[in-house]
Scaffold this motif. Structure first.
Motif, PDB file in Angstrom:
ATOM      1  N   ARG A   1      14.734  -3.744 -22.525  1.00 40.07           N
ATOM      2  CA  ARG A   1      13.474  -3.316 -23.185  1.00 40.07           C
ATOM      3  C   ARG A   1      12.343  -4.253 -22.812  1.00 40.07           C
ATOM      4  O   ARG A   1      12.468  -5.456 -22.343  1.00 40.07           O
ATOM      5  CB  ARG A   1      13.686  -3.691 -24.614  1.00 40.07           C
ATOM      6  N   THR A   2      11.085  -3.721 -23.087  1.00 41.71           N
ATOM      7  CA  THR A   2       9.859  -4.195 -22.424  1.00 41.71           C
ATOM      8  C   THR A   2       8.820  -4.618 -23.526  1.00 41.71           C
ATOM      9  O   THR A   2       8.697  -3.589 -24.367  1.00 41.71           O
ATOM     10  CB  THR A   2       9.497  -3.806 -21.167  1.00 41.71           C
ATOM     11  N   GLU A   3       8.038  -5.313 -23.382  1.00 37.04           N
ATOM     12  CA  GLU A   3       6.781  -5.379 -24.327  1.00 37.04           C
ATOM     13  C   GLU A   3       5.848  -6.180 -23.399  1.00 37.04           C
ATOM     14  O   GLU A   3       5.923  -6.765 -22.328  1.00 37.04           O
ATOM     15  CB  GLU A   3       7.267  -6.436 -25.499  1.00 37.04           C
ATOM     16  N   THR A   4       4.669  -5.736 -23.824  1.00 37.93           N
ATOM     17  CA  THR A   4       3.391  -6.371 -23.229  1.00 37.93           C
ATOM     18  C   THR A   4       2.659  -7.186 -24.231  1.00 37.93           C
ATOM     19  O   THR A   4       1.989  -6.740 -25.174  1.00 37.93           O
ATOM     20  CB  THR A   4       2.478  -5.191 -22.558  1.00 37.93           C
ATOM     21  N   ILE A   5       2.179  -8.310 -23.732  1.00 41.84           N
ATOM     22  CA  ILE A   5       1.270  -9.284 -24.709  1.00 41.84           C
ATOM     23  C   ILE A   5      -0.260  -9.141 -23.795  1.00 41.84           C
ATOM     24  O   ILE A   5      -0.290  -9.389 -22.920  1.00 41.84           O
ATOM     25  CB  ILE A   5       1.813 -10.632 -24.560  1.00 41.84           C
ATOM     26  N   ILE A   6      -1.031  -8.927 -24.887  1.00 41.53           N
ATOM     27  CA  ILE A   6      -2.489  -8.756 -24.269  1.00 41.53           C
ATOM     28  C   ILE A   6      -3.291  -9.979 -24.845  1.00 41.53           C
ATOM     29  O   ILE A   6      -3.248 -10.359 -26.084  1.00 41.53           O
ATOM     30  CB  ILE A   6      -3.299  -7.602 -24.762  1.00 41.53           C
ATOM     31  N   LEU A   7      -3.926 -10.790 -24.091  1.00 41.71           N
ATOM     32  CA  LEU A   7      -4.868 -12.084 -24.383  1.00 41.71           C
ATOM     33  C   LEU A   7      -6.295 -11.730 -23.796  1.00 41.71           C
ATOM     34  O   LEU A   7      -6.389 -11.096 -22.773  1.00 41.71           O
ATOM     35  CB  LEU A   7      -4.212 -13.280 -23.246  1.00 41.71           C
TER      36      LEU A   7
END
Length: 451
Positions: free
Chosen positions: A66-72
């Motif tokens: 499973r993957t997830e993206t963090i946006i800064l």
């Protein structure tokens, strides 16, 4: 001025986690305030300070990555960090287990990265414990006895959460009864043979011929039994079957058995003889006592009974008949008869010419005949004017008859008598013409002058 230009640089842009819960701190370089955007129920991102990002993940009980993206985000724009988590690993010491029919307690080793639980597909498989934490555990699998004749299968499933991780197939053998031999052939003697029984249960031998004895008629498990027939004192083969079965369930096997009979044979069943007394052999093949019966007194044997193989000399007397002779010798054992047919040729004497005529000057003639017997030729006493080349013999004849000159003016006659060994008398008639003088002038006349 460069310091007035906003920037944001994460220490890493891609990070991964194992299947277990874990944390990671990522350094952030930035000259302005930044914020976090994340929308995940298994991963949390927390701003520790302007220079540090803290990431935490929970256990991954699924079977997938499973993957997830963090946006800064800051004044310089948006920057991403990609998060990947592997599925939690669960392994077992076996994935297939085969057992016998008996009740059993099996041990299965489970190595799991996260909490797990176990279930079985059938009620004859019980598990203890049914759940556990991360680590290496022993799972006890209890099986009840299989009292059916069918092999059965069941499964143990290992889950993490609601996700199946491992499937263990369990095969339990049912009651079985196998016989290596499907048929046995015995000689006529009492020679024993073995029967190999392969089984995991009790068995009995419920049926077998009364001429067969068995070392065991019941037992349990694998066993070798000995089958011994009684001696077959017959020429006929016999057969039967041995039935081996379970006491209660429908589980059985049969062994077909045959026993050959004793040999009794005579190859020469027809004998041909000539007219003379003679002997011929016959070979008797037998393992039984035998005796013989002869139909005619002109046939005899040197042995009339026996026990086992024998060479018998069959003799006939010389025939004294013009008819063929037929007879039999009947050889018998307890349940079989063999007839030997005996044939003897007839005697014969065949002659076609029984009368001969000779001129007065004499001469020769051939007296021919065909025969297979002895013969004798005699002249009548009064015919000393006849001589023969042979007067006694056997078989075919080719006799020269010589007749002397007849000086007489009278015809003469005589006969030859042929006597055969059977007693036949054959008369041959002989006739010789007389001397004669004939003229064609019966009177003469002369002149006075003479002449």
């Amino acid at each position: 001025q460069s310091a007035a230009t906003p920037f944001l640089i994460p220490e890493i842009k891609d990070c991964s986690f194992s299947g277990t819960a874990g944390t990671m701190d990522i350094g952030i370089s930035s000259n302005s305030v930044w914020s976090i955007t994340s929308n995940s129920n298994w991963m949390k991102a927390h701003k520790v300070s302007e220079s540090m990002l803290h990431i935490s993940v929970v256990d991954n009980p699924t079977n997938d990555y499973r993957t997830e993206t963090i946006i800064l985000s800051n004044k310089s724009g948006k920057h991403t960090i990609n998060i990947t988590q592997y599925p939690a690993n669960v392994s077992t010491s076996q994935t297939t287990i085969q057992t016998e029919k008996d009740a059993a307690l099996l041990t299965l080793m489970i190595d799991s990265e996260i909490d797990w639980n176990a279930t079985s597909s059938v009620d004859w498989i019980q598990l203890s414990p049914s759940e556990g934490e991360a680590g290496i555990f022993e799972l006890e699998i209890s099986l009840t006895e299989n009292n059916t004749i069918n092999e059965r299968q069941g499964y143990v499933y290992i889950f993490t959460g609601n996700h199946q991780k491992v499937q263990i197939k369990i095969i339990q053998r049912g009651l079985f009864l196998n016989i290596e031999e499907t048929s046995l052939s015995f000689t006529s003697d009492s020679e024993a043979q073995e029967i190999s029984i392969q089984s995991n249960t009790e068995w009995i031998i419920s049926d077998y011929p009364d001429w067969l004895s068995l070392s065991e008629t019941e037992g349990e498990g694998a066993q070798i039994i000995t089958a011994t027939p009684s001696e077959n004192n017959s020429t006929m083969s016999r057969s039967g079957q041995i039935t081996i079965q379970h006491r209660e369930v429908a589980l059985s096997h049969s062994v077909h058995i045959t026993q050959s009979g004793k040999p009794f044979n005579i190859e020469q069943t027809t004998l041909h003889f000539g007219v003379k007394a003679s002997t011929q052999p016959i070979e008797i093949i037998s393992e039984l006592p035998w005796q013989s019966t002869i139909s005619n007194d002109w046939i005899s044997t040197d042995i009339t009974s026996g026990n086992g193989n024998a060479t018998v000399q069959v003799s006939v007397t010389e025939t004294q008949s013009y008819d063929e002779r037929f007879g039999t010798i009947e050889y018998s054992v307890v349940d079989k008869d063999i007839t030997v047919n005996v044939h003897q040729l007839a005697k014969y004497f065949t002659i076609t010419n029984k009368a001969f005529n000779f001129s007065s000057k004499g001469g020769t003639a051939k007296l021919s005949f065909s025969s297979n017997e002895s013969w004798k030729i005699q002249k009548e006493d009064s015919i000393d004017w006849v001589s023969l080349s042979d007067t006694i013999g056997e078989g075919n004849g080719n006799i020269t008859i010589t007749v002397a000159d007849n000086p007489s003016v009278k015809e003469r006659q005589g006969s030859l008598i042929i006597n055969t060994s059977v007693g036949q008398t054959i008369k041959i008639n002989l006739k010789q013409a007389a001397r004669y003088l004939r003229t064609d002038i019966k009177s003469l006349s002369y002149f006075a002058k003479g002449g």
